[in-house]
Design a protein around this motif. Structure first.
Motif, mmCIF file in Angstrom:
data_model
loop_
_atom_site.group_PDB
_atom_site.id
_atom_site.type_symbol
_atom_site.label_atom_id
_atom_site.label_comp_id
_atom_site.label_asym_id
_atom_site.label_seq_id
_atom_site.Cartn_x
_atom_site.Cartn_y
_atom_site.Cartn_z
ATOM 1 N N GLU A 37 21.562 41.435 -24.712
ATOM 2 C CA GLU A 37 22.038 40.076 -24.440
ATOM 3 C C GLU A 37 22.295 39.295 -25.718
ATOM 4 O O GLU A 37 23.116 38.373 -25.731
ATOM 5 N N LYS A 43 27.835 38.330 -25.682
ATOM 6 C CA LYS A 43 28.094 36.898 -25.819
ATOM 7 C C LYS A 43 29.573 36.550 -25.655
ATOM 8 O O LYS A 43 29.921 35.420 -25.307
ATOM 9 N N ASN A 48 30.349 36.761 -17.730
ATOM 10 C CA ASN A 48 28.937 37.109 -17.576
ATOM 11 C C ASN A 48 28.157 35.805 -17.412
ATOM 12 O O ASN A 48 28.168 34.942 -18.285
ATOM 13 N N THR A 49 27.451 35.664 -16.296
ATOM 14 C CA THR A 49 26.822 34.381 -15.960
ATOM 15 C C THR A 49 25.716 33.966 -16.928
ATOM 16 O O THR A 49 25.330 32.793 -16.935
ATOM 17 N N ILE A 50 25.212 34.904 -17.738
ATOM 18 C CA ILE A 50 24.181 34.506 -18.709
ATOM 19 C C ILE A 50 24.770 33.612 -19.794
ATOM 20 O O ILE A 50 24.036 32.930 -20.513
ATOM 21 N N ASN A 51 26.104 33.608 -19.902
ATOM 22 C CA ASN A 51 26.773 32.772 -20.905
ATOM 23 C C ASN A 51 27.273 31.454 -20.328
ATOM 24 O O ASN A 51 27.845 30.643 -21.060
ATOM 25 N N TRP A 52 27.087 31.226 -19.040
ATOM 26 C CA TRP A 52 27.567 30.002 -18.423
ATOM 27 C C TRP A 52 26.624 28.838 -18.717
ATOM 28 O O TRP A 52 25.390 29.010 -18.738
ATOM 29 N N LYS A 116 19.950 32.986 -9.366
ATOM 30 C CA LYS A 116 19.199 32.910 -10.614
ATOM 31 C C LYS A 116 17.710 32.801 -10.334
ATOM 32 O O LYS A 116 17.274 31.972 -9.529
ATOM 33 N N GLU A 121 13.999 33.485 -15.998
ATOM 34 C CA GLU A 121 14.780 32.936 -17.108
ATOM 35 C C GLU A 121 13.887 32.189 -18.090
ATOM 36 O O GLU A 121 14.084 32.256 -19.304
ATOM 37 N N LYS A 124 11.982 34.728 -20.125
ATOM 38 C CA LYS A 124 12.888 35.319 -21.113
ATOM 39 C C LYS A 124 13.055 34.395 -22.315
ATOM 40 O O LYS A 124 13.041 34.838 -23.466
#
Length: 217
Positions: A37, A43, A48-52, A116, A121, A124
């Motif tokens: 990640e 990135k 990719n929703t981790i970047n939203w 989510k 999260e 993390k």
């Protein structure tokens, strides 16, 4: 112990919760996707929703087309061990005419929906913060020195790459034999090193005494 160090295979929500809540222990354990990640390739993935972006105060996500995904509902999943994971579901109601829809939504769904696990999260985020601290980074790096060579020795030098028996007790016994062999190798090596050192000291002392006798003569 106050600190537990382990590799990414142990970086699960259950382990983080257990160590933090039940034992008040600092867990220096990266999660499985942590390094990936943090890579530039991940990135740069705009879908990719981790970047939203996430608006904490109003509780919504922003998609690549600057549309809101508002909170929809709570849900949960229980794994095979009975551990419950809670999820928040977010949905975008403005996907019909979106030019990015084909890239953003897979399948035949009309609207973008994401789930989510906010507790996960948060864990993390916490583990990233802990491992970024210099003192903790030193602790974690020591694991590779203390632990990894032992497994490398078992596999490379002793040729032990898998168990040859089944059932817990038999595996326990076989592992005990392997570890005894490892300790015997260490003990033998240390005795050999000790013998070499003693011989060097003896020879050095003998040479020194000879020189003293020669000088006196």
């Amino acid at each position: 112990p106050n600190i537990i160090v382990a590799d990414a295979g142990y970086g699960s929500e259950y382990n983080y919760v257990t160590l933090t809540n039940n034992f008040d222990i600092t867990a220096l354990i990266p999660y499985g996707m942590m390094r990936k990640e943090e890579s530039n390739s991940i990135k740069k993935q705009m879908f990719n929703t981790i970047n939203w972006k996430f608006n904490i105060l109003e509780d919504y996500f922003i998609c690549p087309n600057n549309k809101k995904l508002n909170f929809l509902k709570h849900t949960y999943r229980t794994d095979e061990y009975g551990f419950r994971r809670d999820f928040e579901v977010y949905k975008c109601d403005d996907c019909i005419d979106c030019p990015l829809k084909s890239q953003c939504i897979k399948g035949k769904a009309e609207f973008k929906v994401i789930s989510k696990n906010m507790n996960w999260e948060q864990h993390k985020f916490n583990i990233k913060e802990k491992l970024s601290e210099q003192e903790n980074a030193i602790y974690y790096s020591q694991r590779k020195i203390d632990v990894e060579p032992a497994f490398g020795n078992l596999k490379a030098n002793l040729g032990f790459t898998r168990f040859s028996v089944r059932s817990k007790q038999k595996v326990y016994n076989e592992l005990g034999i392997v570890l005894m062999a490892t300790n015997m190798r260490k003990y033998t090596a240390r005795r050999a090193d000790s013998h070499i050192i003693k011989e060097k000291i003896k020879n050095t002392t003998s040479n020194f005494n000879s020189k003293v006798v020669f000088l006196l003569f």
